[in-house]
Design a protein around this motif. Sequence first.
Motif, mmCIF file in Angstrom:
data_model
loop_
_atom_site.group_PDB
_atom_site.id
_atom_site.type_symbol
_atom_site.label_atom_id
_atom_site.label_comp_id
_atom_site.label_asym_id
_atom_site.label_seq_id
_atom_site.Cartn_x
_atom_site.Cartn_y
_atom_site.Cartn_z
ATOM 1 N N SER A 11 15.650 -27.753 11.992
ATOM 2 C CA SER A 11 16.577 -26.664 12.319
ATOM 3 C C SER A 11 16.410 -26.204 13.760
ATOM 4 O O SER A 11 17.385 -26.100 14.521
ATOM 5 N N VAL A 12 15.163 -25.934 14.157
ATOM 6 C CA VAL A 12 14.906 -25.463 15.517
ATOM 7 C C VAL A 12 15.217 -26.556 16.525
ATOM 8 O O VAL A 12 15.781 -26.298 17.600
ATOM 9 N N GLY A 13 14.876 -27.806 16.188
ATOM 10 C CA GLY A 13 15.145 -28.912 17.101
ATOM 11 C C GLY A 13 16.627 -29.132 17.340
ATOM 12 O O GLY A 13 17.057 -29.319 18.489
ATOM 13 N N ALA A 242 17.991 -17.271 11.919
ATOM 14 C CA ALA A 242 17.202 -17.571 13.120
ATOM 15 C C ALA A 242 17.760 -18.744 13.924
ATOM 16 O O ALA A 242 18.051 -18.592 15.125
ATOM 17 N N PRO A 243 17.971 -19.943 13.343
ATOM 18 C CA PRO A 243 18.517 -21.036 14.155
ATOM 19 C C PRO A 243 19.955 -20.794 14.603
ATOM 20 O O PRO A 243 20.369 -21.292 15.649
ATOM 21 N N LEU A 244 20.715 -20.026 13.810
ATOM 22 C CA LEU A 244 22.093 -19.724 14.200
ATOM 23 C C LEU A 244 22.136 -18.823 15.427
ATOM 24 O O LEU A 244 22.922 -19.044 16.352
ATOM 25 N N LEU A 260 17.493 -9.529 16.010
ATOM 26 C CA LEU A 260 16.996 -10.269 14.848
ATOM 27 C C LEU A 260 15.470 -10.261 14.816
ATOM 28 O O LEU A 260 14.870 -10.101 13.741
ATOM 29 N N ALA A 261 14.835 -10.418 15.969
ATOM 30 C CA ALA A 261 13.372 -10.361 16.013
ATOM 31 C C ALA A 261 12.869 -9.001 15.539
ATOM 32 O O ALA A 261 11.886 -8.914 14.778
ATOM 33 N N LEU A 262 13.539 -7.922 15.957
ATOM 34 C CA LEU A 262 13.149 -6.585 15.521
ATOM 35 C C LEU A 262 13.332 -6.424 14.021
ATOM 36 O O LEU A 262 12.466 -5.850 13.332
#
Length: 336
Positions: A11-13, A242-244, A260-262
Motif C-alpha cells: 500500500s505504502v509503496g 493513510a495510503p489514500l 489524519l496523524a492527529l
Amino acid sequence: QLMMLICGLVSVGLAAYVLVHERVSPRRLIAGVALGALTPVLIGSVILSRYDLWPTALTIGALAALYFDKPRTGFVLLALGTAAKAYPIVILPLAVIYVWRTAGRRKAIGCVAIFAGVVLACFLPFVIVAPHGVWASIQDQSGRPLQIESIGASLWVFAHQVFGTPLHSYFTHGSDNLDSHPAAQFAPVMSVLQAAALLAVWFFYAAGRATRERLLVASTAAVCAFIVLDRVLSPQYLIWLAPLVMLVPGRRGYAATGLLALAMCLTQVWFPQHFPALKDFLPLESWAVIARNVTLLALLGTLAWPDVAIWRAIRSVISRFTSASRVAPVPHFDEA
C-alpha cells in the motif's frame, strides 16, 4: 501479521510510486511517505489485530491502475476490495466518470461489467449455499445503532460531559453502542448525512475536469465521508485512509496528512488500553473521542472542499439560471 505487513508495504509503496509520478515537491513526497511509514506507530496496536490492510492494498492498487491507464485492472481490484470490505464501492462512481470521459462510454460500460462480474463471482457461492445468511448479514450491518466512538454518538457524549445528560451503553452487533431512544432515532440521520456527503463528492467531481489528480483527491474524500459519517467509527477504519491521504497533492495534502496523524494519535488515548473507561464515559476518554471526531470532520472538509474552478462553474450556472428566470416588466396602460 506477516500477511498484513506485506499488504502495508504494498500500500505504502504503490502510494509513493504514484506520488513520484505526480511530480510533487520533495517535501510533499517526504511527508506522504512518512505518514505511511509511521502509521503503525501513530495508530498503535490495533494494526496488529485487524486485516484492514488487505482491502487497503486492493483499493490503492485499483487507484494506481486507473492512474496509469489500466482501467480493466483497476476495476478488477476495486471489485475485489469491495468484496473484502465493502467501502471501496464509494470510489466506483468516480472511476466510472473518469473512464467514461477519458476512454469513452464503451470502455466505461465494459469496466462496470467487469466490476459486477468479479463481485458476483466472489459472492455467488455464498448466495447459493446460504442466501438467507447473506441477506441477514446485509441487514445486520445496515441497521446498526450508534457506536460510542461515532460522530453521531459524540453529540450525546458531549451533552453528558457538559450538561450531565444520563448516558448508557450496551453491546450488540459486535460493538458497544449508545443505549437511548434519541440516539437510536438519530442513527438513520447519520446514514442520510453520509449519503448526502457522498453524493456531493461525486457531483463536484463530475462538475469539474476528469483528471487523474482530481480522481485521487475525490476518491480519498469519498472514503473519508463513508468513514466519518457512518454509524460506526472503529479505530481500524483510519488504516484505510493513510495510503489514500498520501496521494493528495499540494497544500490540501499537507493539511490532510497533519489532521489524519492527529486523529490517529488521539485514538490511542482510549484504544485499546482504556476502552473500558470510554464505555463508562469517563471525562478524559470521552473528550479524546470528541476531539478525534472533530479532527476527522476537519479532515473531511479539507478533502471534500471543491476547487476554485468548480465554484466558478456553479456560480456561472446559478447566474445564468437567475438571469433567464427574470421576466421583463409588462407595460401598464390605463383603459381609455
